[in-house]
Design a protein around this motif. Structure first.
Motif, short mmCIF file in Angstrom:
data_model
loop_
_atom_site.label_atom_id
_atom_site.label_comp_id
_atom_site.label_asym_id
_atom_site.label_seq_id
_atom_site.Cartn_x
_atom_site.Cartn_y
_atom_site.Cartn_z
N ASN A 9 28.44 -11.02 11.28
CA ASN A 9 28.53 -11.38 9.86
C ASN A 9 27.19 -11.97 9.42
O ASN A 9 27.01 -13.18 9.36
N LEU A 10 26.26 -11.08 9.12
CA LEU A 10 24.92 -11.52 8.71
C LEU A 10 24.95 -12.25 7.38
O LEU A 10 24.15 -13.16 7.16
N THR A 11 25.89 -11.89 6.52
CA THR A 11 26.02 -12.58 5.24
C THR A 11 26.30 -14.05 5.46
O THR A 11 25.70 -14.92 4.83
N ALA A 12 27.20 -14.36 6.39
CA ALA A 12 27.53 -15.76 6.69
C ALA A 12 26.31 -16.50 7.23
O ALA A 12 26.09 -17.67 6.90
N LEU A 13 25.51 -15.82 8.04
CA LEU A 13 24.30 -16.44 8.58
C LEU A 13 23.32 -16.79 7.47
O LEU A 13 22.80 -17.91 7.40
N HIS A 14 23.09 -15.85 6.56
CA HIS A 14 22.18 -16.10 5.44
C HIS A 14 22.71 -17.21 4.53
O HIS A 14 21.94 -18.05 4.06
N LEU A 15 24.02 -17.19 4.29
CA LEU A 15 24.62 -18.24 3.45
C LEU A 15 24.50 -19.61 4.09
O LEU A 15 24.27 -20.61 3.40
N GLU A 16 24.66 -19.67 5.41
CA GLU A 16 24.53 -20.96 6.10
C GLU A 16 23.11 -21.50 5.99
O GLU A 16 22.91 -22.70 5.79
N GLU A 44 13.24 -13.85 1.77
CA GLU A 44 13.75 -12.55 2.24
C GLU A 44 14.94 -12.74 3.18
O GLU A 44 15.93 -12.02 3.09
N ILE A 45 14.86 -13.72 4.07
CA ILE A 45 15.96 -13.97 5.01
C ILE A 45 17.17 -14.52 4.27
O ILE A 45 18.29 -14.02 4.44
N GLU A 46 16.97 -15.54 3.47
CA GLU A 46 18.10 -16.17 2.80
C GLU A 46 18.81 -15.21 1.85
O GLU A 46 20.03 -15.28 1.69
N GLN A 47 18.07 -14.33 1.24
CA GLN A 47 18.68 -13.37 0.31
C GLN A 47 19.18 -12.11 1.00
O GLN A 47 19.65 -11.19 0.35
N GLY A 48 19.08 -12.07 2.33
CA GLY A 48 19.66 -10.98 3.10
C GLY A 48 18.85 -9.69 3.09
O GLY A 48 19.36 -8.64 3.45
N ARG A 49 17.60 -9.77 2.71
CA ARG A 49 16.76 -8.57 2.69
C ARG A 49 16.18 -8.25 4.06
O ARG A 49 15.72 -7.15 4.30
N THR A 50 16.15 -9.25 4.94
CA THR A 50 15.68 -9.06 6.31
C THR A 50 16.49 -9.97 7.21
O THR A 50 17.08 -10.95 6.74
N ILE A 51 16.50 -9.67 8.48
CA ILE A 51 17.29 -10.46 9.42
C ILE A 51 16.48 -11.61 10.00
O ILE A 51 16.97 -12.71 10.13
N GLY A 52 15.23 -11.36 10.33
CA GLY A 52 14.42 -12.38 10.98
C GLY A 52 14.52 -12.23 12.49
O GLY A 52 15.51 -11.74 13.02
N SER A 53 13.51 -12.68 13.18
CA SER A 53 13.47 -12.59 14.64
C SER A 53 14.14 -13.82 15.26
O SER A 53 14.38 -14.83 14.58
#
Length: 87
Positions: A9-16, A44-53
């Motif tokens: 759930n990448l959306t939850a990760l960005h929202l957190e 970019e990470i917070e808005q879900g455009r990239t995942i990040g390393s």
């Protein structure tokens, strides 16, 4: 038969990430200063455009004073985490 895990759930990760930043009252500039990451990267990470390393999330965890486990536990939001996983 191979059983695949549910999608993270990448959306939850960005929202957190956004929740933690907001909880502290930090701007993107402040989080960038504390984490050593570029402001644009954070957006970019917070808005879900990239995942990040993994290195990026490690820096964010340290800047936000939370464990990497805390951040990544949100990846299992909405489904059962693997056996033995703890938050």
């Amino acid at each position: 038969m191979t059983i695949f895990p549910p999608d993270p759930n990448l959306t939850a990760l960005h929202l957190e990430l956004g929740r933690l930043r907001g909880e502290r009252g930090w701007s993107y500039d402040e989080l960038a200063r504390r984490s050593g990451l570029a402001r644009r990267t954070l957006i970019e990470i917070e808005q879900g455009r990239t995942i990040g390393s993994l290195k990026t999330w490690h820096a964010l965890a340290h800047a936000l004073d939370v464990s990497v486990d805390h951040l990544f536990s949100t990846l299992c939001e909405g489904h059962t985490p693997p056996a033995g996983a703890t938050e």
